[in-house]
Design an enzyme around this catalytic site. Sequence first.
Site, PDB file in Angstrom:
ATOM      1  N   ARG A 240       0.857  -1.176   0.000  1.00 35.77           N
ATOM      2  CA  ARG A 240       0.000   0.000   0.000  1.00 35.77           C
ATOM      3  C   ARG A 240       0.897   1.230   0.000  1.00 35.77           C
ATOM      4  O   ARG A 240       1.990   1.215   0.592  1.00 35.77           O
ATOM      5  CB  ARG A 240      -0.868   0.055   1.267  1.00 35.77           C
ATOM      6  CG  ARG A 240      -2.102  -0.810   1.239  1.00 35.77           C
ATOM      7  CD  ARG A 240      -3.161  -0.271   0.267  1.00 35.77           C
ATOM      8  NE  ARG A 240      -4.365  -1.079   0.270  1.00 35.77           N
ATOM      9  CZ  ARG A 240      -4.592  -2.130  -0.527  1.00 35.77           C
ATOM     10  NH1 ARG A 240      -3.684  -2.527  -1.395  1.00 35.77           N
ATOM     11  NH2 ARG A 240      -5.745  -2.776  -0.466  1.00 35.77           N
ATOM     12  N   GLU A 269      -2.758   7.908  -3.656  1.00 37.02           N
ATOM     13  CA  GLU A 269      -3.115   7.555  -5.031  1.00 37.02           C
ATOM     14  C   GLU A 269      -4.610   7.834  -5.270  1.00 37.02           C
ATOM     15  O   GLU A 269      -5.401   7.767  -4.334  1.00 37.02           O
ATOM     16  CB  GLU A 269      -2.782   6.070  -5.314  1.00 37.02           C
ATOM     17  CG  GLU A 269      -3.571   5.079  -4.491  1.00 37.02           C
ATOM     18  CD  GLU A 269      -3.126   3.628  -4.725  1.00 37.02           C
ATOM     19  OE1 GLU A 269      -1.913   3.344  -4.669  1.00 37.02           O
ATOM     20  OE2 GLU A 269      -4.019   2.786  -4.923  1.00 37.02           O
ATOM     21  N   HIS A 287      -1.560   0.592  -9.493  1.00 30.99           N
ATOM     22  CA  HIS A 287      -2.226  -0.341  -8.564  1.00 30.99           C
ATOM     23  C   HIS A 287      -2.933  -1.476  -9.328  1.00 30.99           C
ATOM     24  O   HIS A 287      -4.146  -1.652  -9.226  1.00 30.99           O
ATOM     25  CB  HIS A 287      -3.229   0.413  -7.671  1.00 30.99           C
ATOM     26  CG  HIS A 287      -3.547  -0.320  -6.396  1.00 30.99           C
ATOM     27  ND1 HIS A 287      -3.882   0.313  -5.216  1.00 30.99           N
ATOM     28  CD2 HIS A 287      -3.580  -1.663  -6.125  1.00 30.99           C
ATOM     29  CE1 HIS A 287      -4.128  -0.597  -4.283  1.00 30.99           C
ATOM     30  NE2 HIS A 287      -3.947  -1.806  -4.809  1.00 30.99           N
TER      31      HIS A 287
HETATM   32  C1  DGY Z   1      -5.875  -5.692  -2.674  1.00 30.90           C
HETATM   33  O1  DGY Z   1      -6.646  -6.614  -2.921  1.00 30.90           O
HETATM   34  O2  DGY Z   1      -5.684  -5.257  -1.559  1.00 30.90           O
HETATM   35  C2  DGY Z   1      -5.165  -5.132  -3.837  1.00 30.90           C
HETATM   36  O3  DGY Z   1      -4.353  -4.074  -3.489  1.00 30.90           O
HETATM   37  C3  DGY Z   1      -6.169  -4.721  -4.882  1.00 30.90           C
HETATM   38  O4  DGY Z   1      -5.615  -5.071  -6.053  1.00 30.90           O
END
Ligand code: DGY
Length: 326
Positions: A240, A269, A287
């Site tokens: 993240r 983001e 992402h």
């Molecule tokens: C998640 O599932 O947490 C991913 O970051 C989304 O693609």
Amino acid sequence: MNRPSVLVARRVFPGVVERLRAHFDVQTNDDDVPWGREELIRRLQGRDGVFVTTGEPIDRVLLAACPQLRAVCSMAVGYNNIDVAACTEAGVLVSNAPDVLTETTADFGFALMMAAARRITESERFLRRGEWRQWSADFFVGADLHGTTLGILGMGRIGQAIARRGALGFGMPVLYHNRSRLAPEREAPLSARWVGLDELLAQADHLVIVVPYSAASHHLIGAPELARMKPTATLTNIARGGVVDDAALAAALRDGRLAAAGLDVFEGEPSVHPDLLGVPNVVLTPHIASASGPTRLAMAHLAADNLIAALTGQPLPTGLNPAPRA
Ligand code: DGY
């Protein structure tokens, strides 16, 4: 009896919405413009459940404004946008979508790491600009992956899948740092060894970050941590935004204190820190680590499975909190 009513907060696959419509009255977000908290609260009035993704903020303010809400089901594995403790207090069931994206996300983490190490996007931009005149011996030389040390920060399911690729496919010794150590029988097939964070930073030739975001992991990798890494190393973040201090990373890349980076996630983001956009030795993707067709579909179906279970009194396949007391 009235059918339960649910909100699908982002556009998802028609087959998934059809499944929900078989059980519920469903409102969808066909424009796919993300709704902020106020809009979400407005649209959630009178609804029993909500299907969310990575960004919808489910917090105490929203829960207080939507007292009828009984279930929040996310198609993402990461759930830092959901205050699970507040949901539990409010008697709201929460689920995420683990497992179905593990291998796809690990594939992408590896791709990003390789692209950064071997300067793939940087050299492609050079070629597209029409600047390629001749082959040269020191032309876009990068770092090897095979036989170098893979460092993994966060050794959950995705971390282990990356370790497997590194150890078995590329002959990489694997070091990892995680709050808890894996049992020896799980470390052994991955040739993985637990180390402290400082040793991980100092030893890794390629560091991959897969630790969940929380207050405790905010800027876990900032200027002091980057300074401990080898100047020849790469850093890849598929966890993240906010785990890495993007400004500090951009400075380290610009000043040659780190060779390259691959980033799929960013603090704030879809905005990207302007300093990152100005350095050539970073591969930037929006992402998409879990974005293969079959995996995104499986993630959405799993969120639907959870929502159907939650609102029909069945156990949630991948629930994150206990059922409210009757
Ligand atoms: C998640 O599932 O947490 C991913 O970051 C989304 O693609």
